[in-house]
Design a protein around this motif. Structure first.
Motif: not given
Length: 542
Positions: A285-294
């Motif tokens: 979800g968005d939490v995992g995607i945010r970590s990849l984006a960082d």
């Protein structure tokens, strides 16, 4: 006399039977594999008393496609002209006996023959058994006994580069056994274990050491959860170590969620080797995607990473500190100013007659290197010359090995990998008392198709890629950055603004993208426009 003869015959018979029993009790000598896979595999299965020995067969290929119809029509036309010139001679048998039509039914294999276990192989030369490059096993269980047989065979196969075990019912024990002998398979580059759900989820054993030469790992549809993804993330990279062999990792069709996505992103913080990561058909979800984006843009260092960075910096300065202490003589003291007379005396003292020393040149050079501390200019020059000489000797040694050992493995011919720069040693930026470093610019392909990403996660991903694009433009030597990304089939509309911007940003980076060619009408108009502008400018000048 007859009784004595009967006794001797009986004793001889008992002795011979005793010898036969002893020979039967002896254990057979272990089989030494020769690199011929079919022979070794069959013999080892026979010695292990396996009820069914799967046959080794070449992998089936599609028949070649027919040539273009134009060429066939030309050939048929040419044959037709020749046939017209040549009149066929009448065959007496064909006249007497009618020609049978082609059979409509074809011979097939016995029932369920296709579903029997086989070991498929790919060979460079079909006639040579020692040229097997790929081993494919599909749809039957590989237990510990069979994996032990494969272990003995694979270690002796020099040209084996691909192992494909699809839906083979692997367990934690068989997987650990496979990981134990992979370092001995020096040329194995591709490992495919699709469709093997393992309860222990110990897939990280396949990439947790530098001795394993696997570069492409596929774990599709293996029911990997967040636990398995966390172990894989640690194997990809930590503050202390990082994997430098794996290039592609395929985790499609598993059960990885936000926690697993965060763990994989944490592994990418210190990994600068992985080029492709596929996470399609998961539950990120968005939490995992945010970590990849960082990780793709920039991120602050943790306390553990800051400590490790300081250790690396101190180790870089350690060789200068560990240099031999200067002697008591004034000529070795840095910054000392002495007269030419003293320098001349010291030069005379350093000169020693040749006859007194009988040791080799190497020992003299070692002593000189320990005693003498040259100045900065001479040190840099001597260092450059030493590096040049080392490279020359290394290349000569490689050439000699290649000439002497014709049948040697391909690992010797491969160039050595350059030392990768530790991400912790990159230039940092102090933002609110935190040290920030640039993100991962080595990863070029990311597949996030079919997850649970919404517009919020897509916006974070777009912002990270925009920052990465500007960072790569100013520092091109550190990596190209992400070149391909797939985000379709997620929980956001395809026609949203963030998705359109992401497509516009990534299309020019895609190496397989071909820009639409301009039409001939546009080209003609572009050719006609400049003369009109020139004529208008000339009128204004007049």
């Amino acid at each position: 006399m007859g009784k004595k003869g009967d006794k001797n015959i009986k004793d001889k018979g008992q002795n011979s039977a005793h010898h036969i029993e002893e020979d039967g009790d002896r254990t057979p000598e272990p089989h030494v594999c020769t690199g011929h896979f079919q022979t070794d595999f069959t013999e080892l299965c026979r010695r292990n008393n396996m009820a069914v020995i799967p046959p080794v067969v070449p992998r089936a290929h599609r028949p070649p496609s027919p040539g273009p119809p134009e060429a066939q029509s030309k050939n048929e036309k040419g044959k037709g002209k020749e046939d017209k010139n040549k009149q066929p001679e009448p065959d007496p048998e064909s006249v007497l006996e009618p020609v049978e039509p082609t059979p409509k039914s074809y011979t097939t294999k016995s029932k369920f023959e296709y579903f029997k276990p086989t070991v498929q192989v790919e060979q460079d030369h079909p006639d040579k058994q020692d040229t097997v490059t790929e081993v494919i096993v599909k749809g039957w269980k590989i237990d510990e006994a069979m994996m032990t047989v494969f272990k003995q065979c694979f270690v002796s196969m020099e040209k084996l580069h691909t192992i494909n075990f699809w839906n083979c019912g692997l367990t934690g024990e068989t997987l650990s056994l496979l990981a134990s002998f992979l370092p001995q398979c020096l040329n194995t580059r591709n490992l495919i274990l699709d469709g093997n759900p393992v309860k222990e989820e110990n897939f990280h054993l396949l990439i947790n050491t530098e001795e394993i030469p696997v570069q492409n790992l596929s774990l599709r549809h293996c029911s990997i959860t967040d636990l398995g993804a966390e172990n894989l993330g640690k194997a990809l990279g930590t503050t202390q170590t990082a994997n430098t062999k794996l290039l592609t990792l395929n985790l499609n069709g598993n059960r990885i969620g936000d926690t697993g996505g965060q763990a994989l992103a944490k592994g990418l913080r210190m990994n600068r080797t992985l080029l492709s990561l596929s996470l399609a058909q998961n539950s990120i979800g968005d939490v995992g995607i945010r970590s990849l984006a960082d990780v793709l843009s920039k991120f602050p260092l943790t306390h553990e990473e800051v400590v490790q960075r300081r250790k690396l910096i101190s180790e870089q300065g350690a060789p200068d500190r560990k240099s031999p202490p200067p002697s008591r003589r004034g000529d070795n003291r840095p910054g000392s100013v002495r007269s030419s007379s003293h320098l001349g005396k010291d030069a005379k003292r350093d000169k020693t007659p040749k006859g007194k020393h009988t040791k080799g040149k190497e020992e003299k050079d070692d002593k000189k290197g320990k005693k003498e501390v040259p100045k900065k200019d001479s040190f840099t020059r001597s260092k450059a010359t030493l590096v040049a000489e080392a490279t020359k000797t290394a290349t000569k040694a490689k050439d000699k090995k290649g000439k002497d050992k014709k049948g040697a493995q391909q690992v010797e011919a491969e160039p050595e990998n350059m030392e990768l720069m530790n991400p912790l040693m990159e230039p940092v930026e102090n933002i609110k008392n935190e040290l920030w470093i640039p993100g991962n610019r080595t990863l070029i392909n990311l597949n996030l198709r079919g997850n649970k990403m919404t517009e919020k996660g897509l916006a974070d991903l777009l912002m990270a890629l925009q920052y990465q694009t500007t960072l790569v433009a100013f520092n091109k030597g550190a990596g190209t950055g992400l070149m391909r990304i797939a985000v379709d089939r997620n929980e956001f509309p395809v026609d949203c603004a963030a998705c359109q911007k992401l497509v516009e940003l990534m299309i020019p980076k895609d190496p397989f993208y071909v820009a639409p060619s301009s039409s001939p009408e546009n080209e003609s108009q572009a050719d006609e426009d400049p003369p009109k502008k020139d004529a208008a400018a000339d009128k204004k000048k007049k």
